[in-house]
Write a protein that holds these residues in place. Structure first.
Motif, PDB file in Angstrom:
ATOM      1  N   TYR A  13       0.857  -1.179   0.000  1.00  0.00           N
ATOM      2  CA  TYR A  13       0.000   0.000   0.000  1.00  0.00           C
ATOM      3  C   TYR A  13       0.896   1.232   0.000  1.00  0.00           C
ATOM      4  CZ  TYR A  13       0.757   1.122   4.961  1.00  0.00           C
ATOM      5  OH  TYR A  13       1.305   1.470   6.155  1.00  0.00           O
ATOM      6  N   ALA A  15       1.116   5.534   1.201  1.00  0.00           N
ATOM      7  CA  ALA A  15       0.603   6.545   2.121  1.00  0.00           C
ATOM      8  C   ALA A  15       1.028   7.908   1.603  1.00  0.00           C
ATOM      9  CB  ALA A  15       1.154   6.321   3.529  1.00  0.00           C
ATOM     10  N   ASP A  24       3.445   9.753   7.743  1.00  0.00           N
ATOM     11  CA  ASP A  24       2.329   9.339   6.897  1.00  0.00           C
ATOM     12  C   ASP A  24       1.083  10.166   7.212  1.00  0.00           C
ATOM     13  OD1 ASP A  24       4.130   7.483   6.044  1.00  0.00           O
ATOM     14  OD2 ASP A  24       3.132   5.762   6.948  1.00  0.00           O
ATOM     15  N   GLU A  27      -3.776   6.734   3.914  1.00  0.00           N
ATOM     16  CA  GLU A  27      -3.447   5.526   3.163  1.00  0.00           C
ATOM     17  C   GLU A  27      -4.006   5.584   1.748  1.00  0.00           C
ATOM     18  OE1 GLU A  27      -4.293   0.843   3.841  1.00  0.00           O
ATOM     19  OE2 GLU A  27      -3.555   1.974   5.578  1.00  0.00           O
ATOM     20  N   SER A  29      -4.637   2.877  -1.590  1.00  0.00           N
ATOM     21  CA  SER A  29      -4.595   1.488  -2.071  1.00  0.00           C
ATOM     22  C   SER A  29      -3.875   1.429  -3.417  1.00  0.00           C
ATOM     23  CB  SER A  29      -6.009   0.942  -2.250  1.00  0.00           C
ATOM     24  OG  SER A  29      -6.662   0.891  -1.015  1.00  0.00           O
ATOM     25  N   ARG A  75       6.034  -4.185   8.604  1.00  0.00           N
ATOM     26  CA  ARG A  75       5.764  -3.139   7.617  1.00  0.00           C
ATOM     27  C   ARG A  75       7.110  -2.546   7.217  1.00  0.00           C
ATOM     28  NH1 ARG A  75       2.752   2.579   8.485  1.00  0.00           N
ATOM     29  NH2 ARG A  75       4.611   2.911   9.729  1.00  0.00           N
TER      30      ARG A  75
END
Length: 184
Positions: A13, A15, A24, A27, A29, A75
């Motif tokens: 993904y 950000a 960040d 978000e 996609s 992450r």
């Protein structure tokens, strides 16, 4: 802790990034994309991603991989850069945007030094690089104990802050590295 040599399940993904705090800020996609690293390129790394979200020109984005293995999850930031000229694609009710994203170094590549800018010999190369990259919105870290440059540097007609910083790095046998979180 994930052992990447044993295989992982991964999702991705992006950000939006606040350029003032470098954190960040929402978000995004990702439908598809790729990240390209080139050692022979001034910008070192770039990315192209396709998203559903509306995003403007000159916004900062960070691309993450979410790695999973046996219940562990990590992450990992893979790329941070600036969006240039998003292209909108509409097919029926489906609207996507293809984003060309340039390295954080793009800012320094776009700033030309004044003709005759001068860096004297026996100046710490790392200090000069940090000064030249000071316009970047990201953190710039320089290792302690930088060697001095042996000869002077003088900016020519089309020398940018980035091109001279890269010349200085080469002269002291250093490299300018861009991390996935956008730090240099």
């Amino acid at each position: 802790m994930i052992n990447y040599s044993n295989g992982i399940s991964a999702s991705y993904y992006a950000a939006k990034v606040n350029p003032h705090t470098w954190t960040d800020a929402g978000e995004i996609s990702i439908i598809s994309g790729n990240i390209t690293k080139k050692s022979d390129s001034n910008l070192v790394v770039s990315a192209d991603i396709t998203v559903n979200d509306d995003i403007g020109t000159e916004e900062w984005v960070r691309i993450y991989m979410i790695a999973e293995q046996a219940g562990d999850k990590e992450r990992v930031p893979l790329f941070t850069g600036i969006v240039s000229s998003p292209k909108r694609n509409i097919r029926g009710n489906n609207e996507t945007r293809r984003l060309e994203c340039y390295s954080v170094l793009k800012v320094a590549a776009d700033i030309l030094l004044p003709l005759g800018w001068f860096a004297p010999a026996r100046t710490k190369g790392g200090d000069l690089i940090k000064i030249l990259l000071s316009d970047l919105p990201c953190p710039v870290e320089v290792d302690e104990g930088s060697p001095n440059i042996i000869s002077s540097f003088v900016a020519g007609d089309n020398d940018s802050k980035l091109s001279i910083a890269q010349e200085i790095a080469k002269a002291i046998n250093w490299q300018i590295k861009v991390n996935g979180d956008g730090s240099v």
